[in-house]
Write an enzyme that holds these catalytic residues in place. Structure first.
Site: not given
Ligand SMILES: NC(=O)C1=CN([C@@H]2O[C@H](COP(=O)(O)OP(=O)(O)OC[C@H]3O[C@@H](n4cnc5c(N)ncnc54)[C@H](OP(=O)(O)O)[C@@H]3O)[C@@H](O)[C@H]2O)C=CC1
Ligand SMILES: CC[C@](O)(C(C)=O)C(=O)O
Length: 332
Positions: A25, A27, A107, A194, A226, A230, A251
């Site tokens: 129990y 993640s 997995h 990963e 930065e 972001e 930009s």
């Protein structure tokens, strides 16, 4: 194009009325258990006593020992840490599996690398969400989902593929897309992703950027915003509309820098290193190292984990995130 299954393509009849045991129990476990329950399935949880046991009880589940949960299950989904699965499988799962039930994984590691050899009288499949468990739960609650792969290793009932797809639908994955794979493909691509890109590649990229700026005398807070904060905002744009959407929003100056400087940092040399990582996954060298590291009590894992925690980006990140209460943090 590969067949991608969505809610409308999946007949859930093969899983309706069945009992699903979620073993673990953490993640993935909490997300599968809660999503399947909210999708109307009968879920029981198998655990040892401890933190997860108490949490699953608090969340209203019928929590039992692993063996007691497996005994009553039509589908046993193993959501224990990969390195701990073989021991628990031998001691508590193998002999409790009902004939013609299904044994499932998120997995393929242990089956693909022969650390778990399932009995011949059960279906064996995987449903591997392509995202962290906490997001599997959060997106489900937001009426969205995380995509998943499904794969069948052994089909005794003749229904394994339908059960796997219904399971993927039940955890919300078919809202985003469900794709068929093999245990080999899931295991090798997941380990590669990963290591080289999502976790290993990304943390190395972020630290390298942060260190380059702070070594040059810039403020750590500026470097954190930065190079780490972001990143999420930029990746969100790629998630929503691909690289073209990100480039639409940034930009032209940033886009020119992207074109001329990106390939100076990540290039054919990086791809050659990625190729080495992939080869070591394919030939079993990575798996062997991880299995032996665990048998030795994780000396290297613990040493690296401690030194990573001491990296200056940790402290500055904690300070800045504490001042942003809107940032969701499952470990806060
Ligand atoms: N993390 C992820 O987002 C993803 C994980 N996966 C796969 O999902 C599987 C589960 O990984 P993950 O969710 O990260 O695991 P976690 O480490 O988050 O959780 C493991 C759970 O297993 C329990 N557990 C550990 N040992 C035992 C034991 N001996 N007996 C009973 N319960 C035990 C833990 O409980 P306790 O509190 O008692 O320690 C915990 O609830 C793995 O196969 C992984 O590769 C696949 C896709 C993504
Ligand atoms: C990227 C890491 C992962 O493969 C995942 C969340 O999908 C994992 O095993 O945790």
């Amino acid at each position: 194009m590969a067949k991608v299954y969505y809610d409308k393509d999946i007949n859930t009849g093969s899983l309706q009325g069945k009992t699903v045991a979620i073993v673990g129990y953490g993640s993935q476990g909490h997300a599968h258990a809660q999503n399947l329950r909210d999708s109307g399935y009968n879920v029981i949880v198998g655990l040892r006593e401890g933190k997860s046991f108490d949490k699953a009880k608090e969340d209203g589940f019928d929590v039992r020992t692993v063996g007691e949960a497996v005994k009553d299950a039509d589908v046993t989904m193993v959501l224990l840490p990969d390195e701990g699965q073989p021991k628990v499988y031998e001691a508590e799962i193998k002999d409790n599996l009902k004939e013609n039930s299904a044994l499932a994984f998120a997995h393929g590691f242990n089956v693909h690398f022969n650390q778990i050899v399932p009995p011949e009288n059960v279906d064996v499949f995987l449903v591997a969400p392509k995202g962290p468990g906490h997001l599997v739960r959060r997106t489900y609650q937001e009426e969205a989902g995380v995509p998943a792969l499904f794969g069948v290793f052994q089909d005794v009932s003749g229904n394994a593929s339908d059960v796997a797809k219904a399971y993927a639908q039940g955890i919300g994955a078919a809202r985003a897309g469900v794709l068929e794979t093999s245990f080999q493909e899931e295991t090798e691509t997941d380990l590669f992703g990963e290591q080289a890109v999502l976790c290993g590649g990304l943390t190395s990229l972020v630290k390298a950027g942060f260190e380059t700026l702070t070594d040059a005398g810039y403020q750590p807070e500026v470097a954190y915003f930065e190079c780490l904060h972001e990143l999420k905002l930029i990746v969100d744009l790629m998630y929503e509309g691909g690289m073209e959407n990100m480039r639409y929003s940034i930009s032209d100056t940033a886009q020119w820098g992207d074109f001329v400087s990106g390939p100076r940092v990540i290039n054919e040399e990086t791809k050659a290193r990625m190729g080495e990582v992939l080869t070591e996954i394919q030939n079993g060298q990575f798996a062997k190292g991880w299995i032996l590291e665990n048998q030795a009590g994780r000396p290297q894992y613990n040493a690296i984990n401690n030194s990573e925690y001491k990296h200056p980006i940790t402290a500055v990140g904690q300070e800045l995130r504490d001042l942003m209460p809107f940032v969701q943090n499952p470990i806060r």
